[in-house]
Design a protein around this motif. Structure first.
Motif, short mmCIF file in Angstrom:
data_model
loop_
_atom_site.label_atom_id
_atom_site.label_comp_id
_atom_site.label_asym_id
_atom_site.label_seq_id
_atom_site.Cartn_x
_atom_site.Cartn_y
_atom_site.Cartn_z
N GLU A 128 -2.09 3.05 -6.80
CA GLU A 128 -2.24 2.36 -5.51
C GLU A 128 -2.41 0.86 -5.69
O GLU A 128 -1.78 0.05 -5.00
CB GLU A 128 -3.43 2.95 -4.75
N VAL A 129 -3.29 0.47 -6.61
CA VAL A 129 -3.56 -0.95 -6.86
C VAL A 129 -2.31 -1.64 -7.39
O VAL A 129 -1.99 -2.78 -7.01
CB VAL A 129 -4.73 -1.11 -7.84
N LYS B 78 5.96 -4.81 -11.83
CA LYS B 78 5.57 -3.56 -11.15
C LYS B 78 5.92 -2.32 -11.97
O LYS B 78 5.90 -1.21 -11.44
CB LYS B 78 6.21 -3.46 -9.76
N LYS C 160 -12.93 -1.34 -2.84
CA LYS C 160 -11.50 -1.16 -3.12
C LYS C 160 -11.27 0.02 -4.05
O LYS C 160 -10.30 0.78 -3.90
CB LYS C 160 -10.95 -2.44 -3.75
N GLU D 70 0.76 -0.88 -6.75
CA GLU D 70 1.71 -1.04 -5.64
C GLU D 70 1.30 -2.21 -4.75
O GLU D 70 2.14 -3.01 -4.31
CB GLU D 70 1.76 0.26 -4.83
N GLU D 71 0.00 -2.33 -4.48
CA GLU D 71 -0.48 -3.39 -3.58
C GLU D 71 -0.34 -4.78 -4.19
O GLU D 71 -0.05 -5.75 -3.50
CB GLU D 71 -1.95 -3.13 -3.23
N ARG D 72 -0.55 -4.88 -5.50
CA ARG D 72 -0.62 -6.20 -6.15
C ARG D 72 0.62 -6.55 -6.96
O ARG D 72 0.64 -7.58 -7.64
CB ARG D 72 -1.85 -6.26 -7.06
#
Length: 616
Positions: free
Chosen positions: A200-201, A35, A139, A203-205
């Protein structure tokens, strides 16, 4: 300590030149945790993109040699057989390139290209891949994703194409995303949207990101840690806050000193040079404030009134007109001797067409353009040819502006010789003087354009523009494609020349931080119209129009402490200026906010019809 997602140790990448292996990346080491976002920064030629290609093993086969160690989750990639490496690419590591149009196949639809990744890497059927492709397009916030699935790359804007590339990169659910200059060619508002989307992506993945750029403002916004590269070596690495606030290497200090900072010109009422930094010591001088050479009492050098440029759209060669592109609509402004007026706005707003219309590289349909009192639009082609020596243009891409088969001395001398302004012997002396004026040695006059860097080529284009001693120079994105330090040098050169020669500049740009430093006045364009115009301080300190506020809010700030702050950004891109053939533009009204500062009066009806998402 947890195992890093990517570990690069003692990386050396060499290219075969004349039968000899020459290192381009020399002993580079870094790691990226889960991350985490690591940025590699440096000027063109520093080796940052070659480092990324080495990680993917995409360097030219047989012409490149990679040594050292590259481990993904502890597994060595350099010894992995090519079939295994193909499974890594797209599945575990994905890459976004700088120019999406060269990465997308122009003869295949967007949907087909995304579905191809899903079928190959995830084993989906064609129908499943289509559904997942539409979901990925949604997305990344492509409006009307289902209806646009079967469209081709040329039908998307630059920002939308970059979003498509991100959706393709995400298709294989990678653990590491490599983004190689993904926002360099984009307008400031679209750049801000792409950066927010990547965050954003991520953080989500739980995805790691290797971000390659030369824009220190972008680095401050997105990176946890930063690696600074110079001439193939990593000269400094550490937490982004430490790099920005406590840089140790002279080159890092020189990079940071050259970053244009929005708001840094509040105390000044005139253009100011960038600090010039000695890369050996990293110590900047105090930037000199340019003399205010604007002569308020004289008649303006350039007076533009009611300038309108439209392009007809036909369905066939002999077909009737189906619509028109309203590229420039009733634009008016003036420009005095020694003054810089900046035209700003996103791609498609009409600023470049305005510049081309002023010098009649594009023919307007109405209006007047007075250069020293003479209406350029009323001149015959012969008269225009003679008058053009008083107005010259500098384009964004200097390489495309120069004949690759003509040495630079001949390119600079050509406008002088074709107009019979000097003899050949006088031309040689003039070329030597012009090269010295732009900071180049006269000895380089026999070299070809490909033998120069981008910044040097832009200096040559400036020298050619100065050859005929113009009164007006139209600079169309003249520094947009340059590295931060080279950009600073070229801007300083333009200011020095203006000070010495009293030149007037129509400076076209979407880089608001550079505009704040170089301009006397600023005009903001949207959909072919000027929505706000005024002195630089008034526009930057007291913006009135919603679109001006949106532009300024999107500028990346070179302050790492703001990295975790989320910005409220609209996903609207600038609307298409195509109108029906019978469309009659509304009459616009302006109100004066302060002396010289005028803003278009907007209302609810205008916002809905012409500028969605810009309501105050």
């Amino acid at each position: 300590m947890t195992q890093p997602v990517l570990s690069v140790s003692n990386l050396v990448t060499s290219f075969r030149v004349g039968g000899v292996w020459r290192p381009v990346v020399d002993d580079v080491s870094f790691a990226i945790g889960r991350k985490e976002t690591v940025a590699i920064v440096g000027e063109s030629g520093s080796g940052k993109s070659v480092t990324a290609l080495s990680i993917m093993r995409l360097n030219a086969f047989g012409a490149a040699r990679i040594e050292g160690s590259i481990k993904l989750n502890g597994n060595e990639l350099l010894t992995l057989p090519e079939p295994g490496m193909r499974r890594v690419r797209g599945n575990e590591i994905a890459m976004i390139f700088q120019e999406p149009m060269t990465s997308l196949n122009p003869v295949l639809t967007i949907g087909y290209q995304i579905a191809e990744v899903l079928i190959r890497h995830r084993g989906l059927s064609r129908s499943e891949a289509e559904k997942e492709s539409i979901r990925l397009l949604e997305k990344v916030r492509i409006p009307g994703a289902k209806s646009r699935f079967h469209e081709y790359p040329h039908q998307f804007s630059g920002g939308m194409r970059q979003r498509v590339m991100i959706s393709m990169a995400l298709a294989g659910k990678p653990k590491l995303l490599i983004a190689d200059e993904p926002t360099t060619a984009l307008d400031v508002t679209i750049q801000a949207q792409i950066l927010e989307l990547i965050k954003e992506v991520q953080e989500e993945r739980d995805m790691s990101v290797l971000f390659i750029t030369h824009d220190m403002g972008v680095v401050a916004e997105i990176a946890d840690r930063t690696v600074v590269m110079f001439r193939g070596s990593a000269v400094e690495a550490g937490a982004t806050e430490d790099i920005f606030h406590r840089p140790r290497n002279p080159y890092t200090r020189s990079l940071l000193a050259a970053v244009p900072k929005l708001g840094s010109m509040i105390a000044s009422n005139r253009p100011t040079r960038f600090p010039v930094v000695d890369k050996s010591t990293g110590e900047p001088d105090v930037p000199a404030e340019g003399p205010n050479t604007v002569k308020e009492t004289e008649r303006p050098v350039l007076e533009v009134a009611g300038l309108t440029t439209r392009f007809d759209i036909r369905s066939g060669f002999l077909a009737s007109i189906k619509g028109r592109v309203h590229a420039v609509e009733n634009v008016s402004f003036s420009l005095r001797a020694g003054e810089t007026l900046a035209l700003v706005g996103e791609s498609g707003c009409g600023k470049s067409t305005t510049g081309r219309s002023v010098v009649r590289l594009t023919e307007p349909i109405s209006g007047s353009v007075l250069l020293d009192g003479v209406d350029v639009l009323q001149l015959s082609h012969y008269e225009l040819r003679e008058h053009r020596r008083r107005m010259q243009m500098i384009f964004q891409d200097p390489f495309a502006s120069l004949n690759p088969r003509m040495d630079v001395g001949s390119a600079i001398a050509e406008p002088l010789l074709t107009r019979s302004l000097v003899t050949r012997s006088e031309a040689r002396a003039k070329v030597a003087d012009l090269l010295e004026r732009v900071g180049l040695s006269p000895d380089v006059s026999k070299r070809l354009p490909h033998e120069f860097s981008g910044g040097q080529r832009q200096r040559i284009c400036i020298a050619r523009a100065l050859a005929v001693e113009p009164r007006l120079i139209v600079a169309d994105e003249g520094v947009s494609a340059l590295d931060v330090s080279v950009k600073a040098q070229v801007v300083n050169l333009l200011l020095d020349l203006q000070s010495r020669m009293g030149l007037s500049y129509l400076f076209i740009s979407h880089d608001m931080a550079v505009v704040e430093r170089i301009s006397h006045r600023v005009a903001v364009m949207y959909l072919g119209e000027i929505v706000e115009i005024g002195p630089r301080q008034a526009i930057f300190q007291n913006p009135q129009h919603p679109y001006t506020k949106r532009l300024l809010a999107a500028v990346p700030i070179a302050d790492p402490s703001r990295r975790l702050q989320k910005r409220s950004l609209t996903n609207d891109e600038i609307r298409n200026p195509i109108r029906p053939a019978d469309y009659v533009p509304p009459v616009r009204q302006y109100r004066e906010v302060s002396p010289g500062h005028a803003v278009m009066i907007w209302g609810e009806e205008w916002d809905k019809k012409d500028a969605p998402g810009l309501a105050a």
